[in-house]
Design a protein around this motif. Structure first.
Motif, PDB file in Angstrom:
ATOM      1  N   SER A 145       0.837  -1.197   0.000  1.00 54.24           N
ATOM      2  CA  SER A 145       0.000   0.000   0.000  1.00 54.24           C
ATOM      3  C   SER A 145       0.874   1.250   0.000  1.00 54.24           C
ATOM      4  O   SER A 145       2.103   1.179   0.111  1.00 54.24           O
ATOM      5  CB  SER A 145      -0.902   0.008   1.237  1.00 54.24           C
ATOM      6  N   THR A 146       0.229   2.410  -0.083  1.00 57.84           N
ATOM      7  CA  THR A 146       0.977   3.675  -0.031  1.00 57.84           C
ATOM      8  C   THR A 146       1.622   3.878   1.334  1.00 57.84           C
ATOM      9  O   THR A 146       2.591   4.629   1.462  1.00 57.84           O
ATOM     10  CB  THR A 146       0.043   4.856  -0.336  1.00 57.84           C
ATOM     11  N   ALA A 147       1.107   3.213   2.360  1.00 58.48           N
ATOM     12  CA  ALA A 147       1.695   3.303   3.702  1.00 58.48           C
ATOM     13  C   ALA A 147       2.830   2.305   3.898  1.00 58.48           C
ATOM     14  O   ALA A 147       3.406   2.229   4.980  1.00 58.48           O
ATOM     15  CB  ALA A 147       0.611   3.089   4.756  1.00 58.48           C
ATOM     16  N   GLY A 148       3.142   1.544   2.856  1.00 60.08           N
ATOM     17  CA  GLY A 148       4.227   0.576   2.954  1.00 60.08           C
ATOM     18  C   GLY A 148       3.820  -0.756   3.538  1.00 60.08           C
ATOM     19  O   GLY A 148       4.678  -1.611   3.791  1.00 60.08           O
ATOM     20  N   GLN A 149       2.530  -0.973   3.771  1.00 59.43           N
ATOM     21  CA  GLN A 149       2.065  -2.222   4.349  1.00 59.43           C
ATOM     22  C   GLN A 149       1.846  -3.263   3.251  1.00 59.43           C
ATOM     23  O   GLN A 149       1.472  -2.940   2.123  1.00 59.43           O
ATOM     24  CB  GLN A 149       0.763  -1.994   5.109  1.00 59.43           C
ATOM     25  N   VAL A 150       2.063  -4.525   3.601  1.00 59.33           N
ATOM     26  CA  VAL A 150       1.814  -5.611   2.658  1.00 59.33           C
ATOM     27  C   VAL A 150       0.307  -5.804   2.512  1.00 59.33           C
ATOM     28  O   VAL A 150      -0.397  -6.016   3.498  1.00 59.33           O
ATOM     29  CB  VAL A 150       2.480  -6.917   3.128  1.00 59.33           C
ATOM     30  N   VAL A 151      -0.165  -5.714   1.291  1.00 61.47           N
ATOM     31  CA  VAL A 151      -1.593  -5.884   1.009  1.00 61.47           C
ATOM     32  C   VAL A 151      -1.906  -7.331   0.651  1.00 61.47           C
ATOM     33  O   VAL A 151      -2.935  -7.878   1.065  1.00 61.47           O
ATOM     34  CB  VAL A 151      -2.031  -4.940  -0.132  1.00 61.47           C
ATOM     35  N   ALA A 152      -1.028  -7.960  -0.133  1.00 63.69           N
ATOM     36  CA  ALA A 152      -1.287  -9.330  -0.574  1.00 63.69           C
ATOM     37  C   ALA A 152      -0.008  -9.934  -1.126  1.00 63.69           C
ATOM     38  O   ALA A 152       0.939  -9.221  -1.501  1.00 63.69           O
ATOM     39  CB  ALA A 152      -2.377  -9.351  -1.641  1.00 63.69           C
ATOM     40  N   GLU A 153       0.008 -11.275  -1.172  1.00 66.41           N
ATOM     41  CA  GLU A 153       1.024 -12.032  -1.884  1.00 66.41           C
ATOM     42  C   GLU A 153       0.298 -12.994  -2.811  1.00 66.41           C
ATOM     43  O   GLU A 153      -0.565 -13.749  -2.367  1.00 66.41           O
ATOM     44  CB  GLU A 153       1.935 -12.780  -0.921  1.00 66.41           C
ATOM     45  N   VAL A 154       0.621 -12.934  -4.093  1.00 62.98           N
ATOM     46  CA  VAL A 154      -0.130 -13.690  -5.097  1.00 62.98           C
ATOM     47  C   VAL A 154       0.823 -14.269  -6.136  1.00 62.98           C
ATOM     48  O   VAL A 154       1.917 -13.729  -6.362  1.00 62.98           O
ATOM     49  CB  VAL A 154      -1.164 -12.790  -5.814  1.00 62.98           C
ATOM     50  N   PRO A 155       0.418 -15.353  -6.792  1.00 62.52           N
ATOM     51  CA  PRO A 155       1.253 -15.895  -7.875  1.00 62.52           C
ATOM     52  C   PRO A 155       1.307 -15.017  -9.117  1.00 62.52           C
ATOM     53  O   PRO A 155       2.293 -15.040  -9.852  1.00 62.52           O
ATOM     54  CB  PRO A 155       0.582 -17.242  -8.181  1.00 62.52           C
ATOM     55  N   ALA A 156       0.224 -14.255  -9.391  1.00 62.45           N
ATOM     56  CA  ALA A 156       0.161 -13.484 -10.638  1.00 62.45           C
ATOM     57  C   ALA A 156      -0.515 -12.135 -10.407  1.00 62.45           C
ATOM     58  O   ALA A 156      -1.380 -12.003  -9.535  1.00 62.45           O
ATOM     59  CB  ALA A 156      -0.584 -14.262 -11.721  1.00 62.45           C
ATOM     60  N   VAL A 157      -0.113 -11.160 -11.209  1.00 64.36           N
ATOM     61  CA  VAL A 157      -0.671  -9.809 -11.158  1.00 64.36           C
ATOM     62  C   VAL A 157      -1.129  -9.420 -12.556  1.00 64.36           C
ATOM     63  O   VAL A 157      -0.409  -9.638 -13.543  1.00 64.36           O
ATOM     64  CB  VAL A 157       0.371  -8.791 -10.651  1.00 64.36           C
ATOM     65  N   LEU A 158      -2.326  -8.849 -12.640  1.00 63.26           N
ATOM     66  CA  LEU A 158      -2.840  -8.260 -13.880  1.00 63.26           C
ATOM     67  C   LEU A 158      -2.947  -6.762 -13.655  1.00 63.26           C
ATOM     68  O   LEU A 158      -3.738  -6.297 -12.837  1.00 63.26           O
ATOM     69  CB  LEU A 158      -4.201  -8.850 -14.246  1.00 63.26           C
ATOM     70  N   LEU A 159      -2.150  -6.001 -14.391  1.00 61.46           N
ATOM     71  CA  LEU A 159      -2.053  -4.552 -14.226  1.00 61.46           C
ATOM     72  C   LEU A 159      -2.868  -3.883 -15.320  1.00 61.46           C
ATOM     73  O   LEU A 159      -2.570  -4.029 -16.507  1.00 61.46           O
ATOM     74  CB  LEU A 159      -0.580  -4.144 -14.306  1.00 61.46           C
TER      75      LEU A 159
END
Length: 348
Positions: A145-159
């Motif tokens: 996130s913008t605060a530097g916190q981990v939001v998620a861990e995932v195998p794939a990202v679609l941007l």
């Protein structure tokens, strides 16, 4: 628990997410705004309901017809009855292309954003959640996130962001150097037009009915690109006795007047509309200004989706959005589905 994180929740992102979900993948969308839809958005102010970005969705297109008319069929869906006419740099109006006017133009009784809201109902969407940075995990991705916190861990990202925003996100991210260089070089080729969109309202006696729904500039040499009568989309768009114009200004004019305040823009735009319609208009009773810094990609700078995926897919990184097919709503739906199928081909 998501397998694919979709960054953005515009029409291409929503269309892609449904394809992935239909094929058994767990998806989650992350949208920095509080609403879904991207530029297919709707505003509600002072009793007016209007679309300051995308104006309608073309029919006779496989992706949009399947979604609008079948999967997300709704009594809210309307076809705009009147045609679109054209005008040139000399303010000469003429009837539009009958073939183009024969293609359905779809909208919704209470705004174009209705489609995005219908599509989002079946999906996990985190609104008001901006992803500021990615980190490659070899394999997989960590989202911050913008605060530097981990939001998620995932195998794939679609941007699915506009190319300049995607490039900025990747620049702030931790990627293998070669991958980052190649993606930045490709995304950096895309160029976008800015757009100033104004909603201006008068009593209907000031703007009598017209035989057209909208006017589009045919020679790309007028300060106005698009002018439309919002009340032609349906009675819920304006209070009784009122007329609302959507005026979208040309890219060069938008650049030159970007920093003007809303009142100055309203005055200048009213003068342009008066000249185009051939009737002096008083100051509008209602004005709303929307600034789109990344409104539409330049056609000659559209990117090759398959070529980009040839570089990024081995890392579980995929792309979609207007940078690949253009800024029309029906194209956004189609490219979202196309990106999803390319992701699925790699996943298998």
């Amino acid at each position: 628990m998501a397998e694919v994180a979709v960054i953005g929740a515009g029409l291409s992102a929503l269309a892609a997410a449904h394809v992935l979900h239909d094929h058994g993948l767990q998806v989650r969308l992350y949208e920095r705004e509080e609403n879904v839809g991207g530029r297919a958005t709707t505003r509600r102010r002072a009793g007016f309901c209007f679309d300051p970005g995308a104006q309608y969705i073309h029919g006779n297109a496989p992706a949009s017809d399947a979604l609008l008319l079948r999967r997300f069929a709704s009594p809210e869906l309307l076809a705009i009855a009147k045609p679109v006419w054209t005008f040139d740099s000399q303010d000469r109006l003429q009837e539009g292309d009958p073939r183009q006017n024969a293609i359905p133009r779809w909208t919704y009784r209470h705004g174009l954003q209705t489609l995005a809201e219908l599509m989002a109902r079946e999906l996990p969407v985190a609104t008001g959640c901006e992803i500021a940075r990615l980190s490659y995990l070899q394999p997989g991705w960590r989202l911050f996130s913008t605060a530097g916190q981990v939001v998620a861990e995932v195998p794939a990202v679609l941007l699915t962001l506009p190319a300049p925003q995607a490039a900025a996100l990747l620049s702030a991210s931790e990627l293998p150097p070669t991958l980052q260089q190649r993606l930045q070089a490709e995304l950096g080729r895309s160029r976008y037009r800015p757009l100033l969109s104004l909603a201006l309202a008068w009593p209907e006696r000031v703007l009598p009915p017209t035989p057209y729904y909208a006017l589009v500039n045919s020679d790309k040499a007028h300060p106005i690109s698009w002018l439309a009568r919002e009340e032609e989309k349906g009675p819920a768009r304006v209070p009784p006795g009122w007329s609302l114009l959507i005026v979208q200004l040309a890219p060069d004019y938008s650049r030159a007047h970007w920093s003007w305040d809303d009142q100055a823009l309203a005055e200048a735009t009213t003068a342009l509309v008066s000249r185009l319609l051939g009737r002096p208009l008083p100051a509008p009773d209602f004005c709303d200004v929307q600034r789109w810094p990344l409104a539409l990609p330049e056609g000659e700078t559209l990117l090759d989706l398959q070529a980009l995926h040839a570089v990024s897919a081995p890392y579980g990184l995929f792309f979609s959005g207007d940078a690949f097919r253009g800024g029309r709503a029906h194209l956004a739906l189609a490219v979202g589905q196309e990106s999803a199928f390319q992701l699925l081909a790699h996943w298998r």
